[in-house]
Design an enzyme around this catalytic site. Structure first.
Site, PDB file in Angstrom:
ATOM      1  N   ASP A  11       0.823  -1.014  -0.477  1.00 29.10           N
ATOM      2  CA  ASP A  11      -0.158  -0.262  -0.003  1.00 29.10           C
ATOM      3  C   ASP A  11       1.248   1.687  -0.263  1.00 29.10           C
ATOM      4  OD1 ASP A  11      -1.298   2.192   0.758  1.00 29.10           O
ATOM      5  OD2 ASP A  11      -2.674   0.903   2.535  1.00 29.10           O
ATOM      6  N   TYR A  89      -4.077   9.650   0.544  1.00 23.77           N
ATOM      7  CA  TYR A  89      -3.679   9.445   1.676  1.00 23.77           C
ATOM      8  C   TYR A  89      -2.318   8.331   2.377  1.00 23.77           C
ATOM      9  CZ  TYR A  89      -5.455   8.294   6.495  1.00 23.77           C
ATOM     10  OH  TYR A  89      -5.550   8.726   7.450  1.00 23.77           O
ATOM     11  N   GLN A  93       2.499   3.787   2.979  1.00 21.65           N
ATOM     12  CA  GLN A  93       2.291   3.469   4.275  1.00 21.65           C
ATOM     13  C   GLN A  93       2.686   1.990   4.670  1.00 21.65           C
ATOM     14  OE1 GLN A  93      -1.939   3.071   5.088  1.00 21.65           O
ATOM     15  NE2 GLN A  93      -1.567   1.169   5.059  1.00 21.65           N
ATOM     16  N   TYR A 230       0.237  -0.071  15.087  1.00 18.36           N
ATOM     17  CA  TYR A 230      -0.997   0.048  14.008  1.00 18.36           C
ATOM     18  C   TYR A 230      -0.106   0.988  12.647  1.00 18.36           C
ATOM     19  CZ  TYR A 230      -4.255  -0.276  10.997  1.00 18.36           C
ATOM     20  OH  TYR A 230      -5.023  -1.111   9.929  1.00 18.36           O
ATOM     21  N   LYS A 233      -2.984  -2.695   8.010  1.00 23.62           N
ATOM     22  CA  LYS A 233      -3.219  -4.116   7.982  1.00 23.62           C
ATOM     23  C   LYS A 233      -1.907  -5.215   6.841  1.00 23.62           C
ATOM     24  CE  LYS A 233      -5.847  -6.888  10.622  1.00 23.62           C
ATOM     25  NZ  LYS A 233      -5.027  -6.749  12.095  1.00 23.62           N
ATOM     26  N   LYS A 244      -2.580 -31.251 -12.661  1.00 32.43           N
ATOM     27  CA  LYS A 244      -2.028 -32.366 -12.486  1.00 32.43           C
ATOM     28  C   LYS A 244      -2.353 -32.526 -11.253  1.00 32.43           C
ATOM     29  CE  LYS A 244      -1.170 -33.388 -16.529  1.00 32.43           C
ATOM     30  NZ  LYS A 244      -0.818 -32.379 -17.651  1.00 32.43           N
ATOM     31  N   ARG A 267     -10.359  -0.008  10.390  1.00 39.12           N
ATOM     32  CA  ARG A 267      -9.300   0.235  11.193  1.00 39.12           C
ATOM     33  C   ARG A 267      -8.573  -1.386  11.643  1.00 39.12           C
ATOM     34  NH1 ARG A 267      -9.001   5.640  12.980  1.00 39.12           N
ATOM     35  NH2 ARG A 267     -11.223   6.206  12.271  1.00 39.12           N
ATOM     36  N   TYR A 348      -5.128  -0.282  16.897  1.00 38.98           N
ATOM     37  CA  TYR A 348      -5.239   1.073  17.601  1.00 38.98           C
ATOM     38  C   TYR A 348      -4.456   1.676  18.963  1.00 38.98           C
ATOM     39  CZ  TYR A 348      -6.942   3.229  13.760  1.00 38.98           C
ATOM     40  OH  TYR A 348      -6.852   3.944  11.873  1.00 38.98           O
TER      41      TYR A 348
END
Ligand code: 13P
Ligand code: 13P
Ligand code: MG
Ligand code: MG
Length: 366
Positions: A11, A89, A93, A230, A233, A244, A267, A348
């Site tokens: 992300d 946003y 991340q 955190y 995820k 096969k 979250r 969190y």
């Protein structure tokens, strides 16, 4: 030819919250791989599921190759620059470390890799999930590789019927890779005892016991373990070879019709049903529901066919409606009981502060 499939997912920023990456960011990642990877890799594919971009590359350099990993890491870095310029946003991340150090494992992105001598015909599936965790694949893998109620090959095919060796990782151990090998069918109950705990025990890989060939590789990254808090995820990626000596493509897909309940959703702190969606789908309702997409490919001399989207079929429209109803049912009870993760698993830190403050206000009655 001995080919390596390297699938890496991260992300690096999304539009409107944690929904979808922008087309400019995806284009930058794709261009970077195409340009800089010219002399390094055989072929590549870039797509997205929810807010995560997945890159699949084929090459002859083996798993964990520094140059291949650096290529994808730098493509994500380059995409992050675009994400920042667009004000997306959570730009960057999942790129949790500043500098690349040999291998993207432990730096944030999820990684799955398979290396094998190509069969005459070589079909495989790329799975990418969002708003959930690596253990989300535990149940579908158990049912496809161990349970003849889902996987008829276990009773119909002499090689599939010899069973599989599962490598399971204890992802709660952060110091070292803590793993165990479990052989089915004999140890199916031991495997079930581990895999019921999706947050702790995660299937890392699966091998055929008939031939020793690897069928499955699954990302086991725990972002919280890397970042110490955190940051999103652990949205997992998985590669599965099919047909096969392995279960058929349709047998691998069959358990995804359950829409089983997994950790994630809003979250990363709730429980929701895993909805099979088309590649390129975003998330919406309550930052969810948790989604999984899958593309089928064949590979020959390292060259990929065009992908076919296995969840883009009328059957899965019906499944999606059924799973939406499950999502609605659990969301009706909001924060209560089974709808939310237990205290220890909440992602969190804020709730810990709240609980500590309340702790001081408690008194005991004589
Ligand atoms: P075909 O007979 O079409 O090759 O299919 C075999 C199979 O494995 C179906 O699941
Ligand atoms: P991602 O891990 O997909 O970025 O989602 C984070 C989140 O908090 C969604 O509500
Ligand atoms: Mg995000
Ligand atoms: Mg995500």
């Amino acid at each position: 030819m001995k080919v390596t499939l390297t699938a890496i997912k991260a992300d690096i920023g999304s539009i409107g919250g944690h929904l979808v990456p922008s087309s400019d960011v995806i284009a930058r990642v794709e261009e970077f791989i195409a340009e800089r990877g010219k002399d390094l890799i055989c072929d590549h594919f870039t797509g997205h599921t929810g807010d995560d971009i997945a890159v699949l590359v084929t090459h002859e350099r083996g798993p964990g190759d520094e140059d291949v990993h650096r290529l994808v890491w730098e493509a994500f870095k380059s995409g992050t620059e675009v994400a920042k310029n667009q004000g997306l946003y959570g730009a960057g991340q999942d790129l949790l470390k500043d500098a690349f150090s040999g291998n993207v494992r432990g730096l944030g992105p999820a990684v799955a890799e398979l290396c094998f001598e190509e069969r005459e015909n070589e079909p495989f599936l790329l799975f990418t999930a969002d708003k959930t965790e690596p253990g989300a694949y535990n149940l579908p893998l158990y049912l496809a590789f161990v349970d003849p109620m889902y996987s008829s090959g276990l009773i119909l095919s002499p090689t599939v019927g010899q069973g599989f060796a599962f490598t399971v990782m204890d992802v709660s151990c952060t110091k070292k890779d803590r793993i165990v090998e479990i052989c089915t069918p004999e140890e199916a109950y031991d495997l079930a005892a581990l895999l019921r705990d999706n947050g702790r025990f995660v299937v890392e890989s699966i091998r055929s016991r008939a031939t020793g060939e690897e069928a499955v590789s699954c990302g086991t990254t725990r972002l919280r373990n890397i970042a110490g808090k955190y940051v999103g995820k652990d949205d997992p990626i998985m590669l599965v070879r099919t047909q096969k000596n392995f279960p058929a493509t349709g047998e691998i897909l069959a358990p995804f019709e359950i829409g089983h309940f997994v950790a994630g959703f809003m979250r990363g702190s709730h429980i929701g049903p895993l909805m099979p969606v088309k590649m390129g789908s975003g998330v919406s309702f309550f930052d969810g529901p948790p989604i999984v997409s899958s593309l089928a490919f064949c590979v020959h001399d390292g060259k990929l066919t065009e992908p076919t989207d296995v969840f883009d079929h009328p059957y899965w429209d019906w499944v999606r409606n059924k799973v939406a109803e499950k999502a609605h049912n659990i969301r009706e009870q909001g924060f209560s009981g089974a709808a939310m993760l237990p205290y220890a698993d909440l992602e969190y830190g804020g709730i810990k502060v709240r609980m500590q403050a309340l702790e001081e206000r408690f008194c005991t009655r004589n």
